[in-house]
Design an enzyme around this catalytic site. Structure first.
Site, PDB file in Angstrom:
ATOM      1  N   CYS A   7      -2.760   7.127   7.345  1.00  0.00           N
ATOM      2  CA  CYS A   7      -1.361   7.357   7.753  1.00  0.00           C
ATOM      3  C   CYS A   7      -1.270   7.592   9.258  1.00  0.00           C
ATOM      4  O   CYS A   7      -0.328   7.138   9.912  1.00  0.00           O
ATOM      5  CB  CYS A   7      -0.773   8.557   7.026  1.00  0.00           C
ATOM      6  SG  CYS A   7      -0.588   8.314   5.262  1.00  0.00           S
ATOM      7  N   CYS A  11       0.819  -1.211   0.000  1.00  0.00           N
ATOM      8  CA  CYS A  11       0.000   0.000   0.000  1.00  0.00           C
ATOM      9  C   CYS A  11       0.852   1.259   0.000  1.00  0.00           C
ATOM     10  O   CYS A  11       0.334   2.366  -0.066  1.00  0.00           O
ATOM     11  CB  CYS A  11      -0.931   0.031   1.198  1.00  0.00           C
ATOM     12  SG  CYS A  11      -2.020  -1.376   1.250  1.00  0.00           S
TER      13      CYS A  11
END
Ligand SMILES: Cc1ncc(COP(=O)(O)O)c(C=O)c1O
Lengths: 399, 147
Positions: free
Chosen positions: B103, B33
């Site tokens: 994140c 990813c």
């Protein structure tokens, strides 16, 4: 912004001043509707006709086979959807490749939902489709082959003439998305047996929102935008006269300067490639080295991620693009980089630099110098690089 | 697209690096990813985090959240560090674009993974700490590409 080095010419290009000059009168002076009867509109009509002839000549076809559209995406949609509809009694099978632009791929996915069957051809590690696989994929119910002329990410130029020949031999229509190739490399629709072709203004220093489709005479596809009788009843909507004029002017300049431009850009491209390969370790060139658009470069830099690279380049005034997930707006990196066999983590570290004839050697030198520093910096922060270095050290100790 | 704080932490990341013989180190994320964070912690005998360092492979937001997370855990006790959630990291950065929220989750997980490693090494249990799902400490290595 002080310094601007624009190296994203595959995304879009600057409108040339000559192009703007040609367009200008058609906004305020000759604003008549080309479909109107009175003589005031004559200037607009003549301009559209002349533009059509320019395009026809450029592609080696007749003006009656050129249709102006709202851009490359519209042309791609039109080619696929209208062919599917018009030839559905012959069959419902379409052949394309895994590295097409989304204007083709998403249209194919839509058609699959509508009951069509699509074969997505694999490509090799350089992004080339295999002619054997293409030919083997043709079935009695195949109605269309759509393979792009040149890829927008990795610049690979497909064997279009050979594909055209195979399509002709099997009596299957052949469409090519030439948005990246038109005006950049020679195209002859007769010689290459192309039945339909998409092109776009803004990739060749023309305006945005204007494109064309070449449709060979005798192809029975219908209208995509229904309405008025423009474009010989095949594409409704009042002509975007300034756009059409600008597009044709850009094509005229592209044709005039093509040889010189191709030579210049190819040289500069190869200079960038050789500097990167010499000076930046763990870099891999994506796409074919020779069968490649003159202005395209695409590298993967291992252990780092594309968006970080783009932000740091931007801070140095350099505009480029990447196929990382973060820039594609999904969790997956570019489908093109995956299709040429790159593992995800390497595909995330891609950088596309696309030149123009105005790019200078100084621009390239500055870019490579900055890029070296940026990559070094990002690698020093990367856990993947840390692991790699430690493993190498361990290996050396063993040896 | 990013706040000034995010840009600041991306451009001048705090605490980048490694700690030799760390009290705890954790790596989370997924190269597939495009995000991997590794956090090193130096924890003293009173359970206070003296030093935090990180290395991150990822986008601007991934780097900035790692940097902020190290700042937020420094000087804290292990228990207090557990309260440094992804929300806290995001708030400290004046927010993140919606597509980048994952994140900040990774930053929280990196803290947890490092604390998990610390707990394992010292044979202790930290109340409320679970092994993060994206912990890749013991995963098999990615296939090597050579060029
Ligand atoms: C290969 C290719 N096809 C289609 C398009 C879409 O063209 P437009 O932006 O004119 O709709 C692009 C542009 O991004 C392209 O590169």
């Amino acid at each position: 912004m002080s310094k601007l080095i624009y190296l994203d010419n595959a995304a879009t290009t600057q409108v040339y001043p000559e192009v703007l000059d040609a367009m200008q009168p058609f906004f305020t002076e000759y604003y008549g509707n080309p479909s109107s009867i009175y003589s005031f509109a004559g200037e607009s009509k003549r301009a559209v006709d002349a533009a059509r002839s320019t395009m026809a000549e450029f592609l080696n076809t007749t003006p009656e086979e050129i249709y102006f559209t709202g851009g490359g995406s519209e042309s791609d949609n039109w080619a696929l959807k209208a062919t599917a509809l018009a030839y559905k009694d012959k069959g419902k099978h379409i052949i394309t490749s895994k590295i097409e632009h989304h204007a083709i791929l998403h249209t194919c996915e839509y058609l699959e939902k509508e009951g069509y069957e699509v074969t997505y051809l694999d490509v090799d590690e350089n992004g080339l489709v295999s002619l054997e696989e293409l030919e083997a994929a043709i079935r009695p119910d195949t109605i269309l082959i759509s393979i792009m002329f040149a890829n927008n990410e990795i610049g690979t130029i497909e064997p279009i003439a050979e594909i055209g020949e195979i399509a002709k031999k099997h009596g299957v229509l052949f469409h090519t998305d030439a948005v990246q190739a038109f005006g950049h490399v020679p195209i002859d629709v007769q010689e290459m047996n192309i039945d339909m072709l998409s092109a776009s203004g803004h990739k060749i220093n023309g305006p945005k929102g204007i494109g064309l489709m070449y449709i060979r005479k005798g192809i029975k596809i219908g209208s995509f935008i229904h309405g008025g009788a423009q474009e010989r009843h095949r594409r409704a909507g009042t002509h975007n006269v300034p756009g059409i004029v600008g597009f044709a002017k850009a094509a005229e300049l592209a044709k005039r300067d093509m040889d010189k431009r191709m030579k210049y850009e190819t040289q500069l491209r190869d200079y960038y490639i050789s500097r990167v390969e010499k000076e930046i370790p763990y870099a891999k060139l994506n796409g074919d080295r020779v069968k490649r658009l003159p202005n395209n470069t695409n590298f993967c830099f291992r252990f780092i991620e594309g968006e970080s690279m783009l932000i740091l380049l931007d801070q140095k005034g350099i505009c480029a693009s990447s196929g990382s997930a973060c820039t594609s707006g999904s969790l997956d990196p570019s489908h093109v980089l995956l299709a040429i066999g790159l593992p995800h983590e390497i595909a995330h570290g891609s950088l596309r630099v696309t030149l123009s004839e105005k790019t200078t050697k100084e621009d390239i030198d500055y870019t490579v110098d900055e890029l070296k520093k940026i990559i070094e910096r990002l690698r020093s922060m990367s856990p993947l690089y840390e692991d790699f270095v430690k493993k190498q050290e361990a290996g050396q100790k063993l040896a | 697209m990013y706040s000034e704080k995010v840009m600041d932490h991306f451009n001048n990341p705090r605490n980048v690096g490694e700690i030799e013989n760390p009290s705890g180190v954790g790596t989370v994320g997924n190269a597939k990813c495009g995000d991997i964070m590794r956090m090193y912690l130096d924890i003293d005998e009173n359970g206070i985090i003296q030093e935090a360092k990180f290395k991150t492979f990822g986008c601007g937001a991934a780097v900035a959240t790692s940097s902020m997370a190290t700042e937020l855990v420094k000087g804290k006790t292990v228990q207090q560090a557990l309260e440094v959630t992804n929300k806290a990291v995001m708030e400290a950065l004046d927010g993140l674009p919606p597509v980048k929220v994952h994140c900040s989750l990774l930053a929280e997980e990196a803290i947890h993974a490092a604390l998990w490693d610390y707990a394992e090494k010292n044979h202790i249990q930290i109340e409320g700490l679970e092994r993060p799902v994206n912990d890749i400490a013991e995963k098999e290595e990615a296939p090597e590409e050579v060029y």
